[in-house]
Scaffold this active site. Structure first.
Site, PDB file in Angstrom:
ATOM      1  N   ARG A   1      -6.050   4.742  -7.533  1.00  0.00           N
ATOM      2  CA  ARG A   1      -6.441   6.410  -7.482  1.00  0.00           C
ATOM      3  C   ARG A   1      -6.514   7.257  -9.266  1.00  0.00           C
ATOM      4  NH1 ARG A   1      -1.334   7.652  -3.582  1.00  0.00           N
ATOM      5  NH2 ARG A   1      -2.089   9.852  -3.539  1.00  0.00           N
TER       6      ARG A   1
ATOM      7  N   THR B   1       0.770  -1.433  -0.128  1.00  0.00           N
ATOM      8  CA  THR B   1       0.125  -0.293  -0.296  1.00  0.00           C
ATOM      9  C   THR B   1       0.316   1.477  -0.002  1.00  0.00           C
ATOM     10  OG1 THR B   1      -0.034  -0.040   2.288  1.00  0.00           O
ATOM     11  CG2 THR B   1      -1.860  -1.094   1.096  1.00  0.00           C
ATOM     12  N   ASP B   2       0.565   2.292  -0.442  1.00  0.00           N
ATOM     13  CA  ASP B   2       1.027   3.640  -0.885  1.00  0.00           C
ATOM     14  C   ASP B   2       0.736   3.963   0.411  1.00  0.00           C
ATOM     15  OD1 ASP B   2       2.731   5.532  -2.240  1.00  0.00           O
ATOM     16  OD2 ASP B   2       0.819   6.245  -3.151  1.00  0.00           O
ATOM     17  N   LYS B   3       1.712   5.211   0.365  1.00  0.00           N
ATOM     18  CA  LYS B   3       2.402   6.053   1.549  1.00  0.00           C
ATOM     19  C   LYS B   3       0.813   7.134   1.959  1.00  0.00           C
ATOM     20  CE  LYS B   3       4.714  10.936   2.654  1.00  0.00           C
ATOM     21  NZ  LYS B   3       5.085  11.364   2.034  1.00  0.00           N
TER      22      LYS B   3
END
Length: 591
Positions: free
Chosen positions: A444, A166-168
């Site tokens: 996103r 998972t991204d920041k």
């Protein structure tokens, strides 16, 4: 032989083999040893030998496994010492005495079911430099005795693998790690959780087959994306993108179609100007009104300068006049001298600054008052339906060309909940997507593309066009709205009973997960949006930079936008955040 073990070198081989060509071999400088082994068998000699030449090492050479470990240790030490001042989030040091004194206990391959709020973390994947979810979990495993002190210096010794990266700042209600842990303690889950912050939870730990990899065994993943319904509002008519939309529609002779797709919102901003903005400006002198209107246009229609950064002649005034929280990008961290600084009084604003702040706050308030119609939600669902099936998503990530086979991904479902929820003064929409796997930023960018199509009155065919070879730049919607809901292990769960193992199923912790989402994930999303106006700022940037990067949303279609000549082409610094090319190196889900 157990998984993970390797056979040891045989050190008791005979010095000669009857009948070999070495019998009676001549001796010379190396004749004695060479003659005994023979040329064919020389490379198969597993015995540790000494170097005898000039400058050679003295003593036995280390075995291959030991050499690999020594090289790995040296490389890790260089990274930690040279790049990170001796500090590392993925290497916990213990003295040789502490390691020797620890009781050796067996470790087992397990699946660890976890949930976390990603706020304040640099994604999930552990690394030396940044604070990550896995970094805190690894430290908690060590503190709880689930990882031995001998293995605490390197997560790879425990075969750590995550199901989904998972991204920041991205959250997960459910995610899975697979690794080797010491799990003989019945209270190991509670002990691990005692060493974790409240925003990270271990739901359960269960034994798996020795060859289990949560990444390889995961069939698909389900995500939820939450966004304010005002994201569907059209760009303001006097913004750069708003002007280009109208101009292109007139030029192509499709203005009536464009306005029909805008629907009931075609007069939204005109009503805001009349009912909210003009009464504020009427309170001020004419020169203040003129100054405020100029500043609004300056901040809403920005060129990119020679360095490809956003220009704003009155940036200091604009920043001072932002509504509280609009400029911040993170929750402030208290500093040691903060109390002393807190005594400073804020500079008194000029009348123009006060008016500008009030006007900008009124625009944000007008957005938050918006309540989406069923027709608008239906239009968004139509856009999301364009993603179903297998398509080439090379434009929805970075560093992938159209002819890269890995750019093709399969989307099982993408659904917007027709019942919005209202938190305080903002209405929220929930979007759920289910796919086999996702590339960096893909979800996103999919959200941003669908929202741009709806808010800008673009034809749905634009999404299909984006699967073609032309390279376009799609913005990346804010990360605070994204949450990994659940990874799926359908095939593994079918085989698990025959292996004597439990299926990987989050339903047994459903009540705890729901409480965790409400308290730690959703609350953080809502509070951050309220403090930072993340979605307002995101769309404000996209709408107001004078650039052709996003003009594919106009009636001119893909040909009206800038086409990237290469995946490595430099993009404007001012748009790096919107495009997702700032290089944080963390994927939503690994390819």
């Amino acid at each position: 032989m157990a998984a993970g073990e390797t056979s040891q070198p045989q050190n008791d081989m005979p010095s000669s083999v009857p009948g070999s060509e070495s019998a009676g071999a001549p001796t010379g400088k190396h004749g004695g040893e060479r003659g005994k082994r023979g040329g064919r068998d020389r490379g198969n000699d597993k015995r540790k030998r000494k170097h005898n030449g000039f400058g050679s090492a003295k003593g036995d050479l280390p075995g291959k496994r030991e050499q690999i470990q020594n090289n790995r240790d040296a490389k890790r030490r260089r990274v930690i010492d040279n790049n990170h001042d001796g500090q590392s989030y993925m290497s916990i040091p213990f003295t040789p005495e502490e390691i020797a004194a620890e009781e050796r206990r067996p470790k087992r391959k397990v699946a660890v079911m976890i949930g976390y709020a990603g706020t304040g973390y640099h994604g999930i994947q552990i690394n030396h430099k940044e604070k990550t979810i896995e970094g805190d979990l690894f430290a908690a495993f060590v503190a709880a005795g689930a990882i031995s002190k001998a293995n605490a210096d390197d997560p790879r010794k425990s075969s750590l693998v995550r199901c989904a990266r998972t991204d920041k700042g991205v959250h997960a209600a459910g995610n899975v790690l697979s690794l080797k842990l010491i799990v003989e303690d019945e209270d190991i889950v509670d002990k691990v959780n005692q060493h974790l912050p409240d925003q990270i939870r271990v739901w359960g730990i269960q034994r798996t087959s020795n060859g289990f990899s949560c990444y390889q065994a995961c069939d698909s993943r389900q995500y939820e994306y939450l966004m304010p319904s005002y994201a569907l509002l059209p760009p303001q008519p006097h913004s750069f993108l708003g002007k280009k939309l109208a101009e292109a529609a007139h030029e192509k002779g499709v203005y009536d179609d464009y306005m029909a797709r805008i629907g009931e919102l075609k007069d939204f901003w005109a009503d805001v100007e009349k009912n909210d903005i003009q009464p504020i400006l009427a309170k001020f002198d004419p020169d203040v009104r003129a100054s405020v209107l100029k500043k609004i246009r300056d901040t809403q229609d920005q060129n990119l300068d020679d360095n490809e950064e956003g220009t704003n002649p009155d940036s200091k005034l604009a920043a001072a006049a932002e509504p509280p929280g609009a400029e911040s990008t993170a929750i402030p961290t208290p500093q040691p001298n903060q109390a002393a600084e807190g005594n400073k009084t804020e500079r008194e604003l000029t009348p123009a600054e006060m008016a500008l702040r009030e006007v900008k706050a009124a625009y944000v308030a007008a957005k938050r008052r918006y309540r989406v119609s069923p027709d608008r939600i239906a239009k968004l669902q139509e856009a999301l339906n364009q993603y179903l099936g297998t398509h080439n998503f090379h434009n929805y990530t970075i560093l992938k060309a159209h002819n890269d086979p890995s750019a093709k991904r399969h989307i099982k479902s993408f659904v917007v909940n027709p019942e919005p929820i209202t938190i305080r003064d903002t209405q929220w929409l929930s979007l759920r997507v289910h796919g086999q796997s996702f590339m960096m930023h893909q979800i996103r960018k999919m959200v941003a593309m669908a929202v741009m199509v709806v808010r800008c009155g673009a034809p749905l065919s634009l999404i299909s066009d984006s699967y073609g070879p032309r390279r376009i730049s799609i913005p990346k919607a804010p990360g605070l709205g994204l949450m990994l809901e659940r990874p799926m292990f359908t095939e593994y769960n079918k085989r698990a009973p025959s292996l004597g193992k439990e299926p990987i199923d989050f339903s047994k912790w459903e009540d705890k997960i729901k409480e965790f989402k409400d308290q730690h994930i959703y609350r953080r999303m809502f509070e951050l949006e309220e403090q930072e106006n993340s979605f307002h700022l995101f769309f404000n940037q996209v709408d107001n930079f004078r650039t052709d990067y996003f003009l594919w949303v106009t009636a001119g279609g893909l040909e009206a936008s800038h086409e990237r000549s290469a995946r490595t082409e430099k993009v404007p610094k001012a748009l790096e955040t919107e495009l997702g090319e700032e290089g944080d190196g963390v994927e939503e889900v690994g390819t």
